[in-house]
Design an enzyme around this catalytic site. Structure first.
Site, mmCIF file in Angstrom:
data_model
loop_
_atom_site.group_PDB
_atom_site.id
_atom_site.type_symbol
_atom_site.label_atom_id
_atom_site.label_comp_id
_atom_site.label_asym_id
_atom_site.label_seq_id
_atom_site.Cartn_x
_atom_site.Cartn_y
_atom_site.Cartn_z
ATOM 1 C CG ASP A 72 -1.622 1.222 1.525
ATOM 2 O OD1 ASP A 72 -2.429 1.244 2.458
ATOM 3 O OD2 ASP A 72 -1.433 2.209 0.781
ATOM 4 C CB ILE A 73 1.535 3.945 -2.467
ATOM 5 C CG1 ILE A 73 2.763 4.810 -2.811
ATOM 6 C CG2 ILE A 73 0.240 4.774 -2.419
ATOM 7 C CD1 ILE A 73 2.808 5.299 -4.231
ATOM 8 C CG ASN B 16 -9.701 14.082 -8.795
ATOM 9 O OD1 ASN B 16 -9.683 15.285 -8.549
ATOM 10 N ND2 ASN B 16 -10.136 13.184 -7.931
ATOM 11 N N GLY C 136 -8.968 4.815 -4.444
ATOM 12 C CA GLY C 136 -7.678 4.200 -4.806
ATOM 13 C C GLY C 136 -6.483 4.797 -4.079
ATOM 14 C CG ASP D 228 -6.678 11.296 -4.733
ATOM 15 O OD1 ASP D 228 -7.427 11.889 -5.514
ATOM 16 O OD2 ASP D 228 -5.903 11.883 -3.943
ATOM 17 C CB SER E 16 -3.388 6.343 -15.861
ATOM 18 O OG SER E 16 -3.606 7.739 -15.874
ATOM 19 C CB THR E 17 -2.901 0.982 -14.271
ATOM 20 O OG1 THR E 17 -2.535 0.963 -12.890
ATOM 21 C CG2 THR E 17 -1.720 1.409 -15.111
ATOM 22 C CE1 TYR F 210 -9.609 9.311 -13.426
ATOM 23 C CE2 TYR F 210 -7.439 10.256 -13.788
ATOM 24 C CZ TYR F 210 -8.729 10.366 -13.302
ATOM 25 O OH TYR F 210 -9.131 11.519 -12.682
HETATM 26 N N1 APR Z 1 -1.234 1.631 -2.993
HETATM 27 C C1 APR Z 1 -0.653 1.349 -4.181
HETATM 28 N N2 APR Z 1 -1.351 1.182 -5.315
HETATM 29 C C2 APR Z 1 -2.698 1.293 -5.242
HETATM 30 C C3 APR Z 1 -3.386 1.592 -4.031
HETATM 31 C C4 APR Z 1 -2.583 1.759 -2.874
HETATM 32 N N3 APR Z 1 -3.119 2.023 -1.679
HETATM 33 N N4 APR Z 1 -4.726 1.652 -4.295
HETATM 34 C C5 APR Z 1 -4.867 1.390 -5.607
HETATM 35 N N5 APR Z 1 -3.664 1.169 -6.184
HETATM 36 C C6 APR Z 1 -3.349 0.838 -7.577
HETATM 37 C C7 APR Z 1 -4.491 0.388 -8.441
HETATM 38 O O1 APR Z 1 -4.654 -1.007 -8.343
HETATM 39 C C8 APR Z 1 -3.985 0.799 -9.813
HETATM 40 O O2 APR Z 1 -3.097 -0.188 -10.296
HETATM 41 O O3 APR Z 1 -2.893 2.055 -8.153
HETATM 42 C C9 APR Z 1 -3.171 2.061 -9.549
HETATM 43 C C10 APR Z 1 -3.893 3.365 -9.890
HETATM 44 O O4 APR Z 1 -5.249 3.229 -9.520
HETATM 45 P P1 APR Z 1 -6.133 4.490 -9.025
HETATM 46 O O5 APR Z 1 -5.795 4.806 -7.636
HETATM 47 O O6 APR Z 1 -7.551 4.149 -9.378
HETATM 48 O O7 APR Z 1 -5.632 5.726 -9.897
HETATM 49 P P2 APR Z 1 -5.950 6.128 -11.408
HETATM 50 O O8 APR Z 1 -6.242 4.945 -12.272
HETATM 51 O O9 APR Z 1 -4.813 7.042 -11.787
HETATM 52 O O10 APR Z 1 -7.315 6.960 -11.295
HETATM 53 C C11 APR Z 1 -7.268 8.204 -10.650
HETATM 54 O O11 APR Z 1 -9.065 7.615 -9.194
HETATM 55 O O12 APR Z 1 -8.938 7.603 -6.918
HETATM 56 C C12 APR Z 1 -9.331 8.356 -7.998
HETATM 57 O O13 APR Z 1 -9.097 10.622 -7.266
HETATM 58 C C13 APR Z 1 -8.557 9.627 -8.121
HETATM 59 O O14 APR Z 1 -10.039 10.453 -9.800
HETATM 60 C C14 APR Z 1 -8.759 9.912 -9.581
HETATM 61 C C15 APR Z 1 -8.675 8.525 -10.213
#
Ligand code: APR
Length: 172
Positions: A10-11, A24, A32, A34, A117-118, A121
């Site tokens: 978890d980042i 976003n 996610g 964020d 973005s994976t 998005y």
């Molecule tokens: N730690 C690491 N990686 C994570 C975590 C976490 N806690 N949570 C999710 N991920 C991974 C997801 O599995 C994906 O592979 O991070 C990657 C990016 O996923 P998102 O968080 O959905 O980000 P993104 O695809 O860039 O979409 C951004 O989602 O959360 C909203 O506010 C954000 O609107 C924006 C959009």
């Protein structure tokens, strides 16, 4: 390429000088990555984000990291995947380039990235991973103070994709 590390975690739990947020354009939080980063940092992060007036797709803005194990959060906004004909690749490349640019300006030596973005998005994972690794390899040649780039994967798929593609791009 010993400066690149790929982990499954978890980042919000990772310790580095800077943690990159997959935000976003509002910079007012989300799910996610964020959501995890805002939960980990605490409410002061949102207070500071409100002063930034958002962030354009492909750009990156910096805040403090508050309760996270980092000094800085670099918020970047990845492109929403709509089929690949709306400059998505270039916008994702720009996210990594701007994050490294901000990191260099701050004198950062270690930076942790999510797979931008994976998730929500919907950018294809392997395509995004190629971009992430290409831009990182280029940035490490340009910004010599950056000693460690950590790719924090949230699942086995991403972890294996990063490992496979890093081996292809850096057979040594
Ligand atoms: N730690 C690491 N990686 C994570 C975590 C976490 N806690 N949570 C999710 N991920 C991974 C997801 O599995 C994906 O592979 O991070 C990657 C990016 O996923 P998102 O968080 O959905 O980000 P993104 O695809 O860039 O979409 C951004 O989602 O959360 C909203 O506010 C954000 O609107 C924006 C959009």
């Amino acid at each position: 390429m010993e400066k690149i590390e790929i982990i499954q975690d978890d980042i919000a739990k990772v310790k580095a000088d800077a943690i990159v947020n997959a935000a976003n354009e509002s910079l007012l939080g989300g799910g996610g990555v964020d959501g995890a980063i805002h939960r980990g940092a605490g409410p002061e992060l949102l207070v500071e984000c409100r002063t930034l007036n958002g962030c354009s797709t492909g750009d990156a803005k910096v805040t403090k990291a508050y309760n996270l194990g980092a000094s800085w959060v670099i918020h970047t906004v990845g492109p929403v995947w709509t089929g690949g004909n709306k400059n998505e690749d270039e916008l994702l490349r720009s996210c990594y380039q701007k994050c490294f640019q901000r990191a260099s300006e701050l004198g950062i030596t270690s930076i942790a990235f999510p797979a931008i973005s994976t998730g929500a998005y919907r950018f294809p994972l392997e395509r995004a991973t190629c971009i992430a690794l290409e831009e990182t390899i280029a940035a490490l040649k340009k910004f010599l103070k950056i000693q460690k780039v950590i790719f924090v994967c949230f699942g086995k798929n991403a972890f294996e994709a990063y490992q496979k593609i890093l081996t292809e791009k850096n057979p040594i």
